[in-house]
Design a protein around this motif. Structure first.
Motif, PDB file in Angstrom:
ATOM      1  N   GLN A 260       0.855  -1.174   0.000  1.00  0.00           N
ATOM      2  CA  GLN A 260       0.000   0.000   0.000  1.00  0.00           C
ATOM      3  C   GLN A 260       0.903   1.240   0.000  1.00  0.00           C
ATOM      4  O   GLN A 260       1.534   1.547   0.994  1.00  0.00           O
ATOM      5  CB  GLN A 260      -0.921   0.005   1.231  1.00  0.00           C
ATOM      6  N   TRP A 261       0.933   1.914  -1.139  1.00  0.00           N
ATOM      7  CA  TRP A 261       1.835   3.050  -1.288  1.00  0.00           C
ATOM      8  C   TRP A 261       1.146   4.340  -0.835  1.00  0.00           C
ATOM      9  O   TRP A 261       1.097   5.332  -1.565  1.00  0.00           O
ATOM     10  CB  TRP A 261       2.314   3.161  -2.726  1.00  0.00           C
ATOM     11  N   VAL A 262       0.627   4.304   0.360  1.00  0.00           N
ATOM     12  CA  VAL A 262      -0.042   5.470   0.932  1.00  0.00           C
ATOM     13  C   VAL A 262       0.791   5.962   2.111  1.00  0.00           C
ATOM     14  O   VAL A 262       1.002   5.229   3.073  1.00  0.00           O
ATOM     15  CB  VAL A 262      -1.462   5.118   1.402  1.00  0.00           C
ATOM     16  N   PRO A 263       1.289   7.197   2.070  1.00  0.00           N
ATOM     17  CA  PRO A 263       2.092   7.705   3.191  1.00  0.00           C
ATOM     18  C   PRO A 263       1.251   7.873   4.445  1.00  0.00           C
ATOM     19  O   PRO A 263       0.251   8.585   4.435  1.00  0.00           O
ATOM     20  CB  PRO A 263       2.604   9.058   2.675  1.00  0.00           C
ATOM     21  N   THR A 264       1.624   7.183   5.500  1.00  0.00           N
ATOM     22  CA  THR A 264       0.965   7.351   6.795  1.00  0.00           C
ATOM     23  C   THR A 264       1.944   7.796   7.874  1.00  0.00           C
ATOM     24  O   THR A 264       1.534   8.453   8.830  1.00  0.00           O
ATOM     25  CB  THR A 264       0.304   6.037   7.244  1.00  0.00           C
ATOM     26  N   PHE A 265       3.212   7.392   7.748  1.00  0.00           N
ATOM     27  CA  PHE A 265       4.250   7.706   8.740  1.00  0.00           C
ATOM     28  C   PHE A 265       3.852   7.207  10.125  1.00  0.00           C
ATOM     29  O   PHE A 265       4.291   7.748  11.136  1.00  0.00           O
ATOM     30  CB  PHE A 265       4.536   9.212   8.784  1.00  0.00           C
ATOM     31  N   ALA A 266       3.016   6.176  10.162  1.00  0.00           N
ATOM     32  CA  ALA A 266       2.518   5.661  11.435  1.00  0.00           C
ATOM     33  C   ALA A 266       3.510   4.675  12.036  1.00  0.00           C
ATOM     34  O   ALA A 266       4.161   3.903  11.327  1.00  0.00           O
ATOM     35  CB  ALA A 266       1.154   5.003  11.248  1.00  0.00           C
TER      36      ALA A 266
ATOM     37  N   GLN B 161       7.065  17.125  -7.683  1.00  0.00           N
ATOM     38  CA  GLN B 161       5.897  16.327  -8.036  1.00  0.00           C
ATOM     39  C   GLN B 161       5.420  15.590  -6.793  1.00  0.00           C
ATOM     40  O   GLN B 161       6.165  15.428  -5.825  1.00  0.00           O
ATOM     41  CB  GLN B 161       6.231  15.309  -9.132  1.00  0.00           C
ATOM     42  N   LEU B 162       4.165  15.185  -6.825  1.00  0.00           N
ATOM     43  CA  LEU B 162       3.626  14.349  -5.760  1.00  0.00           C
ATOM     44  C   LEU B 162       3.833  12.891  -6.118  1.00  0.00           C
ATOM     45  O   LEU B 162       3.721  12.506  -7.284  1.00  0.00           O
ATOM     46  CB  LEU B 162       2.136  14.628  -5.552  1.00  0.00           C
TER      47      LEU B 162
ATOM     48  N   GLN C 198      10.813  10.415  -7.680  1.00  0.00           N
ATOM     49  CA  GLN C 198       9.437  10.566  -7.218  1.00  0.00           C
ATOM     50  C   GLN C 198       9.349  10.739  -5.702  1.00  0.00           C
ATOM     51  O   GLN C 198       8.348  11.235  -5.185  1.00  0.00           O
ATOM     52  CB  GLN C 198       8.603   9.345  -7.632  1.00  0.00           C
ATOM     53  N   LEU C 199      10.395  10.316  -4.969  1.00  0.00           N
ATOM     54  CA  LEU C 199      10.390  10.477  -3.518  1.00  0.00           C
ATOM     55  C   LEU C 199      10.694  11.909  -3.101  1.00  0.00           C
ATOM     56  O   LEU C 199      10.385  12.303  -1.969  1.00  0.00           O
ATOM     57  CB  LEU C 199      11.409   9.532  -2.872  1.00  0.00           C
ATOM     58  N   ILE C 200      11.310  12.685  -3.990  1.00  0.00           N
ATOM     59  CA  ILE C 200      11.673  14.061  -3.672  1.00  0.00           C
ATOM     60  C   ILE C 200      10.556  14.956  -4.187  1.00  0.00           C
ATOM     61  O   ILE C 200      10.540  15.377  -5.344  1.00  0.00           O
ATOM     62  CB  ILE C 200      13.028  14.450  -4.302  1.00  0.00           C
ATOM     63  N   GLU C 201       9.583  15.236  -3.333  1.00  0.00           N
ATOM     64  CA  GLU C 201       8.424  16.018  -3.754  1.00  0.00           C
ATOM     65  C   GLU C 201       8.709  17.517  -3.781  1.00  0.00           C
ATOM     66  O   GLU C 201       8.103  18.255  -4.560  1.00  0.00           O
ATOM     67  CB  GLU C 201       7.247  15.736  -2.821  1.00  0.00           C
TER      68      GLU C 201
END
Length: 412
Positions: free
Chosen positions: A30-36, A129-130, A161-164
Motif C-alpha cells: 500500500q503506497w499510501v504515506p501514513t508515517f505511522a 511532483q507528488l 518521485q520520492l523528492i516532492e
C-alpha cells in the motif's frame, strides 16, 4: 462412509487448501504515506522506528502527544531532539518549534508543506511532483543522486518521485545545507559517488535537508518526508542517509511525535479525544462502552415466549343441565322439564337413527319396529307426552317420572 459425507469433506478440504494458498500469496504493498508507528507498509514507520529505537544511544521514543502537551508535562526540562514527519499543514506549530529550538532543543521537521516555513526562514522551495504509484506502475522510473556532506561526500541513488519538494537557499540566509538532490537529467553518464569523491559545491544542487541555528538549539528542515520511512530504511543504501542524519541527534534523547499526522488529527477531532486524555475519563468511557456491549448482547438474545400449560376444557354440559333442571325443579315447572327432555330425545333419535318422530306416522312406525313396541301404543304415548309438554295443564310428579322413563327407553 456415505457419498454425502465424502462430498462435504471434499468441499471442506478444498476450502482449506484455498485459504492456505491465499494466505501464502504475496500481499500487495500500500503506497499510501501514513508515517505511522504501527504501519509496516513502505511509507509507514514501523521499521524506521524499530531500527532507531535499537540504535540511538540516548533513547528513542514515539509519542502521541503534541509539543504543547509535552511541554506541559515537563518533557523539555533537559534538551531533547524532536522529530516531526508529516505531510499535513502544521503551520500553527512553527512558533512552538522555533521556541523549543531557541531553548536548546534540536527540532527535525520533515514536511512537504513548506509555504509558511519558507516565509518564516527566508528561503524558497521548488515544487517537483507528488508521489503517485499509478504513474510509475509498469515503468522503470529514473533515479537521481542524494548527496549529504560529512567529512567526505556520500551519495546514494534515490527515485526522483520520492523528492516532492526541494529547497532554494539564498546566499543571504545563514544556514548549513545538509543534503542535496541531483535530478537524473542533470547526471551525465553513469555516476557512482564514493566517499572519497570530490564533488562540486553543495549549493549548486537543490537542497533536501537544511540546518538552521536557532538560539541555543537547531532546526533541521527536510523537504521530503518520504525519505524518513520504511522504504528508505530497507531499500538499497537509503539507510546510510538516515543513519547520517540521525547521527546529528545522537547526543540527546530522541522523541518522534505522531500528533501532527492525518490519523492522529482525525482522532483529535473526534468527540472521544478529550475523554481519552485523562485516565479517569478514559476508564469511564471504556466502562460505558463495555456496559453498552453487554446490554446489546443480553437484549439481542432470542427471547422464547413462555407457553402456558393449557388444561383440557371441561365438559360443562352436565353442569348446565343440572343447573337448568334445578331451576325448573325449584319453580315446579314439570311441563317445562318434560318439554326439554322431549326435545333432547328427538335430537338423539335423529342423530342415532335418522328418524324424525315429529314429521309423520311412518317415522313412528320405523321407531316402533326398532324398539319392538306396538306402533299405536307408541303413537299414543308420544301424543300424551306432547300434550303434557305443551303446558296447557299441570303435570304431576308421577306423570313426569313416567314420561321421562318412557323417553329414555326410546334412546338406543
Amino acid at each position: 462412509m456415505s457419498n454425502r459425507t465424502k462430498f462435504i469433506l471434499g468441499i471442506i478440504a478444498l476450502l482449506a487448501l484455498f485459504f492456505v494458498l491465499e494466505y501464502q500469496m504475496p500481499r500487495k504493498f500500500q503506497w499510501v504515506p501514513t508515517f505511522a508507528h504501527s504501519d509496516p507498509q513502505p511509507f509507514g514507520c514501523l521499521v524506521f522506528d524499530s531500527v532507531l529505537k535499537a540504535s540511538m544511544p540516548n533513547g528513542y521514543t514515539v509519542e502521541r502527544r503534541t509539543l504543547w502537551q509535552m511541554e506541559k508535562d515537563s518533557v523539555f526540562t533537559t534538551p531533547k531532539a524532536v522529530i516531526i514527519i508529516t505531510e499535513e499543514d502544521i503551520d500553527a506549530q512553527i512558533k512552538k518549534v522555533l521556541d523549543l529550538a531557541n531553548r536548546g532543543n534540536t527540532m527535525l521537521v520533515a514536511t512537504s508543506d513548506l509555504y509558511h516555513w519558507t516565509d518564516t526562514l527566508g528561503i524558497d522551495y521548488n515544487y517537483q511532483q507528488l508521489f503517485n504509484v499509478v504513474e510509475i506502475a509498469g515503468k522503470k522510473p529514473e533515479k537521481g543522486l542524494l548527496f549529504w556532506k560529512s567529512n567526505t561526500l556520500c551519495g546514494v541513488p534515490v527515485y526522483k518521485q520520492l523528492i516532492e519538494r526541494t529547497l532554494e537557499i539564498p546566499d543571504s540566509v545563514s544556514c548549513k545545507v545538509l543534503a542535496t538532490f541531483a535530478n537524473p537529467s542533470k547526471i551525465k553518464g553513469h555516476i557512482t559517488v564514493q566517499e572519497d569523491t570530490v564533488a562540486p559545491k553543495v549549493h549548486t544542487r537543490p537542497a533536501v535537508a537544511v540546518s538552521f541555528s536557532i538560539g541555543k538549539g537547531e532546526l533541521i528542515l527536510v523537504s521530503s518526508p518520504l525519505l524518513l520511512t520504511n522504504y528508505m530504511m530497507v531499500s538499497g543504501n537509503g539507510h546510510q542517509f538516515i543513519a547520517w542524519l540521525m547521527n546529528r541527534l545522537k547526543d540527546r534523547p530522541v522523541i518522534r511525535t505522531e500528533s501532527y499526522m492525518k490519523i492522529t488529527a482525525t482522532e483529535q477531532q473526534s468527540p472521544f479525544y478529550v475523554l481519552l486524555q485523562e485516565p479517569p475519563l478514559r476508564w469511564a468511557l471504556y466502562l460505558s462502552m463495555l456496559a453498552v456491549v453487554l446490554f446489546c448482547f443480553v437484549t439481542a438474545r432470542r427471547r422464547q415466549r413462555v407457553i402456558p400449560v393449557v388444561t383440557k376444557p371441561q365438559n360443562g354440559n352436565l353442569e348446565f343441565v343440572r343447573l337448568v333442571g334445578t331451576l325448573y325443579w325449584q319453580q315446579h315447572d314439570n311441563a317445562g322439564l318434560l318439554a326439554k327432555k322431549l326435545a333432547f330425545t328427538i335430537d338423539e333419535l335423529r342423530r342415532q337413527t335418522g328418524i324424525d318422530i315429529t314429521s309423520d306416522n311412518e317415522s313412528i312406525g320405523q321407531l316402533a319396529s326398532q324398539t319392538g313396541r306396538d306402533t299405536e301404543e307408541l303413537r299414543l304415548l308420544l301424543r300424551n307426552i306432547r300434550q303434557a309438554a305443551s303446558g296447557n295443564y299441570a303435570v304431576s310428579d308421577a306423570e313426569l317420572k313416567t314420561f321421562i322413563y318412557e323417553l329414555d327407553s326410546l334412546i338406543l
